[in-house]
Design a protein around this motif. Sequence first.
Motif, PDB file in Angstrom:
ATOM      1  N   ASP A   1       0.829  -1.211   0.000  1.00 50.59           N
ATOM      2  CA  ASP A   1       0.000   0.000   0.000  1.00 50.59           C
ATOM      3  C   ASP A   1       0.863   1.260   0.000  1.00 50.59           C
ATOM      4  O   ASP A   1       0.541   2.258  -0.665  1.00 50.59           O
ATOM      5  N   GLU A   2       1.960   1.225   0.731  1.00 52.22           N
ATOM      6  CA  GLU A   2       2.857   2.379   0.773  1.00 52.22           C
ATOM      7  C   GLU A   2       3.551   2.587  -0.563  1.00 52.22           C
ATOM      8  O   GLU A   2       3.746   3.724  -1.008  1.00 52.22           O
ATOM      9  N   VAL A   3       3.908   1.485  -1.209  1.00 51.75           N
ATOM     10  CA  VAL A   3       4.497   1.582  -2.552  1.00 51.75           C
ATOM     11  C   VAL A   3       3.496   2.223  -3.507  1.00 51.75           C
ATOM     12  O   VAL A   3       3.832   3.131  -4.284  1.00 51.75           O
ATOM     13  N   ALA A   4       2.239   1.756  -3.469  1.00 53.21           N
ATOM     14  CA  ALA A   4       1.207   2.291  -4.362  1.00 53.21           C
ATOM     15  C   ALA A   4       0.990   3.775  -4.118  1.00 53.21           C
ATOM     16  O   ALA A   4       0.863   4.569  -5.063  1.00 53.21           O
ATOM     17  N   GLN A   5       0.951   4.171  -2.834  1.00 53.15           N
ATOM     18  CA  GLN A   5       0.729   5.585  -2.516  1.00 53.15           C
ATOM     19  C   GLN A   5       1.907   6.439  -2.991  1.00 53.15           C
ATOM     20  O   GLN A   5       1.717   7.518  -3.549  1.00 53.15           O
ATOM     21  N   ARG A   6       3.124   5.961  -2.765  1.00 56.15           N
ATOM     22  CA  ARG A   6       4.305   6.714  -3.210  1.00 56.15           C
ATOM     23  C   ARG A   6       4.318   6.849  -4.736  1.00 56.15           C
ATOM     24  O   ARG A   6       4.688   7.903  -5.267  1.00 56.15           O
ATOM     25  N   ALA A   7       3.889   5.799  -5.446  1.00 55.51           N
ATOM     26  CA  ALA A   7       3.898   5.822  -6.914  1.00 55.51           C
ATOM     27  C   ALA A   7       2.693   6.556  -7.494  1.00 55.51           C
ATOM     28  O   ALA A   7       2.672   6.868  -8.696  1.00 55.51           O
ATOM     29  N   GLY A   8       1.662   6.781  -6.682  1.00 50.76           N
ATOM     30  CA  GLY A   8       0.461   7.454  -7.177  1.00 50.76           C
ATOM     31  C   GLY A   8      -0.405   6.566  -8.039  1.00 50.76           C
ATOM     32  O   GLY A   8      -1.054   7.029  -8.983  1.00 50.76           O
ATOM     33  N   VAL A   9      -0.418   5.258  -7.725  1.00 56.63           N
ATOM     34  CA  VAL A   9      -1.228   4.299  -8.494  1.00 56.63           C
ATOM     35  C   VAL A   9      -2.066   3.484  -7.521  1.00 56.63           C
ATOM     36  O   VAL A   9      -1.902   3.560  -6.304  1.00 56.63           O
ATOM     37  N   SER A  10      -2.980   2.670  -8.082  1.00 53.25           N
ATOM     38  CA  SER A  10      -3.780   1.797  -7.233  1.00 53.25           C
ATOM     39  C   SER A  10      -2.929   0.642  -6.709  1.00 53.25           C
ATOM     40  O   SER A  10      -1.863   0.329  -7.256  1.00 53.25           O
ATOM     41  N   ARG A  11      -3.413  -0.001  -5.653  1.00 49.15           N
ATOM     42  CA  ARG A  11      -2.713  -1.153  -5.091  1.00 49.15           C
ATOM     43  C   ARG A  11      -2.579  -2.262  -6.125  1.00 49.15           C
ATOM     44  O   ARG A  11      -1.544  -2.930  -6.245  1.00 49.15           O
ATOM     45  N   THR A  12      -3.680  -2.472  -6.937  1.00 50.79           N
ATOM     46  CA  THR A  12      -3.656  -3.514  -7.964  1.00 50.79           C
ATOM     47  C   THR A  12      -2.596  -3.226  -9.010  1.00 50.79           C
ATOM     48  O   THR A  12      -1.840  -4.112  -9.428  1.00 50.79           O
ATOM     49  N   ALA A  13      -2.527  -1.962  -9.454  1.00 52.69           N
ATOM     50  CA  ALA A  13      -1.536  -1.602 -10.475  1.00 52.69           C
ATOM     51  C   ALA A  13      -0.116  -1.778  -9.944  1.00 52.69           C
ATOM     52  O   ALA A  13       0.782  -2.241 -10.662  1.00 52.69           O
TER      53      ALA A  13
ATOM     54  N   PRO B   1       1.521  -8.432 -17.634  1.00 55.97           N
ATOM     55  CA  PRO B   1       1.304  -7.603 -18.828  1.00 55.97           C
ATOM     56  C   PRO B   1       0.210  -6.561 -18.622  1.00 55.97           C
ATOM     57  O   PRO B   1      -0.548  -6.610 -17.653  1.00 55.97           O
ATOM     58  N   HIS B   2       0.121  -5.651 -19.558  1.00 57.17           N
ATOM     59  CA  HIS B   2      -0.930  -4.631 -19.641  1.00 57.17           C
ATOM     60  C   HIS B   2      -0.821  -3.566 -18.562  1.00 57.17           C
ATOM     61  O   HIS B   2      -1.821  -3.021 -18.109  1.00 57.17           O
ATOM     62  N   VAL B   3       0.399  -3.264 -18.104  1.00 52.93           N
ATOM     63  CA  VAL B   3       0.629  -2.126 -17.211  1.00 52.93           C
ATOM     64  C   VAL B   3       1.384  -1.068 -18.006  1.00 52.93           C
ATOM     65  O   VAL B   3       2.385  -1.365 -18.661  1.00 52.93           O
ATOM     66  N   SER B   4       0.909   0.154 -17.981  1.00 53.21           N
ATOM     67  CA  SER B   4       1.543   1.209 -18.772  1.00 53.21           C
ATOM     68  C   SER B   4       2.979   1.446 -18.316  1.00 53.21           C
ATOM     69  O   SER B   4       3.331   1.221 -17.147  1.00 53.21           O
ATOM     70  N   ARG B   5       3.792   1.932 -19.246  1.00 52.30           N
ATOM     71  CA  ARG B   5       5.203   2.186 -18.931  1.00 52.30           C
ATOM     72  C   ARG B   5       5.328   3.214 -17.811  1.00 52.30           C
ATOM     73  O   ARG B   5       6.156   3.075 -16.904  1.00 52.30           O
ATOM     74  N   ALA B   6       4.499   4.267 -17.856  1.00 54.66           N
ATOM     75  CA  ALA B   6       4.580   5.323 -16.843  1.00 54.66           C
ATOM     76  C   ALA B   6       4.300   4.767 -15.454  1.00 54.66           C
ATOM     77  O   ALA B   6       5.010   5.079 -14.485  1.00 54.66           O
ATOM     78  N   LYS B   7       3.272   3.922 -15.329  1.00 51.36           N
ATOM     79  CA  LYS B   7       2.951   3.350 -14.023  1.00 51.36           C
ATOM     80  C   LYS B   7       4.041   2.392 -13.569  1.00 51.36           C
ATOM     81  O   LYS B   7       4.422   2.371 -12.381  1.00 51.36           O
TER      82      LYS B   7
ATOM     83  N   LEU C   1     -12.061  -3.170 -20.638  1.00 48.19           N
ATOM     84  CA  LEU C   1     -11.744  -4.317 -19.795  1.00 48.19           C
ATOM     85  C   LEU C   1     -10.242  -4.468 -19.612  1.00 48.19           C
ATOM     86  O   LEU C   1      -9.767  -4.710 -18.488  1.00 48.19           O
ATOM     87  N   VAL C   2      -9.482  -4.326 -20.684  1.00 53.64           N
ATOM     88  CA  VAL C   2      -8.023  -4.427 -20.579  1.00 53.64           C
ATOM     89  C   VAL C   2      -7.493  -3.357 -19.626  1.00 53.64           C
ATOM     90  O   VAL C   2      -6.619  -3.618 -18.792  1.00 53.64           O
ATOM     91  N   SER C   3      -8.051  -2.165 -19.709  1.00 54.62           N
ATOM     92  CA  SER C   3      -7.640  -1.078 -18.821  1.00 54.62           C
ATOM     93  C   SER C   3      -7.941  -1.425 -17.368  1.00 54.62           C
ATOM     94  O   SER C   3      -7.122  -1.209 -16.473  1.00 54.62           O
ATOM     95  N   ALA C   4      -9.125  -2.012 -17.122  1.00 54.38           N
ATOM     96  CA  ALA C   4      -9.495  -2.390 -15.757  1.00 54.38           C
ATOM     97  C   ALA C   4      -8.603  -3.521 -15.243  1.00 54.38           C
ATOM     98  O   ALA C   4      -8.214  -3.527 -14.067  1.00 54.38           O
ATOM     99  N   ILE C   5      -8.261  -4.470 -16.112  1.00 53.02           N
ATOM    100  CA  ILE C   5      -7.362  -5.564 -15.729  1.00 53.02           C
ATOM    101  C   ILE C   5      -5.995  -5.006 -15.350  1.00 53.02           C
ATOM    102  O   ILE C   5      -5.315  -5.513 -14.450  1.00 53.02           O
ATOM    103  N   ASP C   6      -5.595  -3.941 -16.022  1.00 53.10           N
ATOM    104  CA  ASP C   6      -4.314  -3.298 -15.728  1.00 53.10           C
ATOM    105  C   ASP C   6      -4.319  -2.531 -14.409  1.00 53.10           C
ATOM    106  O   ASP C   6      -3.310  -1.947 -14.029  1.00 53.10           O
ATOM    107  N   GLY C   7      -5.466  -2.495 -13.739  1.00 55.00           N
ATOM    108  CA  GLY C   7      -5.533  -1.792 -12.464  1.00 55.00           C
ATOM    109  C   GLY C   7      -5.979  -0.356 -12.580  1.00 55.00           C
ATOM    110  O   GLY C   7      -5.974   0.381 -11.597  1.00 55.00           O
TER     111      GLY C   7
END
Length: 344
Positions: A12-24, A33-39, A312-318
């Motif tokens: 959770d701390e990693v996700a918060q520091r990165a500004g992304v969801s916990r799943t991402a 697969p299917h995670v954007s380069r920026a994330k 759906l692909v976007s949602a799978i990516d978190g």
Amino acid sequence: MEPSPRRMPTLDEVAQRAGVSRTAASRAINNVPHVSRAKREAVERAVRELGYVPNPTARALATRKVGAVVLAASSDEAGLFADPFFAEVVVGVSTALEQTDLELILVLANTPRGRDRLQRMVRSRRTDGIMLMALRGDDPLGRLGEESGIPVVFGGLPLTGEPRWYVDADNKGGARLAAEHVVRTGRTRPVMITGQVDTRASVAREQGFSEGLTLAGIPLLDVVSGDFLEERGAEAMEQLLDAHPQLDAVFTASDGMAIGALQTLSRRGRRVPEDVAVIGFNDLAGARFTNPPLTTVHQPVRALGHEMARMLVSAIDGQDPSPLILPTRLTVRQSAPAASPAPH
């Protein structure tokens, strides 16, 4: 949030520091697969800064992906996926998935056996996400996402509630365009053949057509259900002609029902468009080849499938994509031309 020096940093701390969801964050760490380069880069940076070490057990669970998504339809029509509408949806879905490594599984899920099969797939995690089509009434399949945690995208809004992710067409607005066209062409005794009464699309199209006529001061003489089927459209047209012999326009909630209505009108000796104007909904390829060619509300059916798969692909990516309503427009052909021919 800075981690305590007495313990290891959490996901959770990693996700918060990165500004992304916990799943991402989990997917990026586990190289799913299917995670954007920026994330991915943001998560990698947070991992380095915090000194995060992945839990081996969690890592194994996170990477257990099957590389497949389901397109499921809650319909009792055995030939559903051969229907031109659903065939176009499948083409749209397939083109979107070509850009990924995901395979597509088609499931008819209206029978108890089909429903059980889909639920087993969800429980055993044999799919990464689901696209749901043709839900009727308060279909329990609509709660799959809540119960399983697997991303679910709806093709068309269900009759009750509003899901998190959906793609739909502007059904109400399209039907109002049909009503406005009826009024412009001087018709004053319109009727409607609606679809399955426990579907959101059918309800919205009936509302749009009725409201468009009301604004112009034209009464809607009658509405009969044709269940979105060609043969039922033909039967509904018979019923309407018997009840309202002087009707001069019919709007059907699908092209298939319009084809059935045209057959009945021809058999009953009613000329189209001289005696009765006919307007459909969908504008599938066959609408150009009816006799006469069909005026119909165009909805981008292939784009509906394409956007469902992308969502759906976007949602799978978190990610958390926004719902989407696609525009509709009227395609005018000879069954209800812009200039109404005078009866003779």
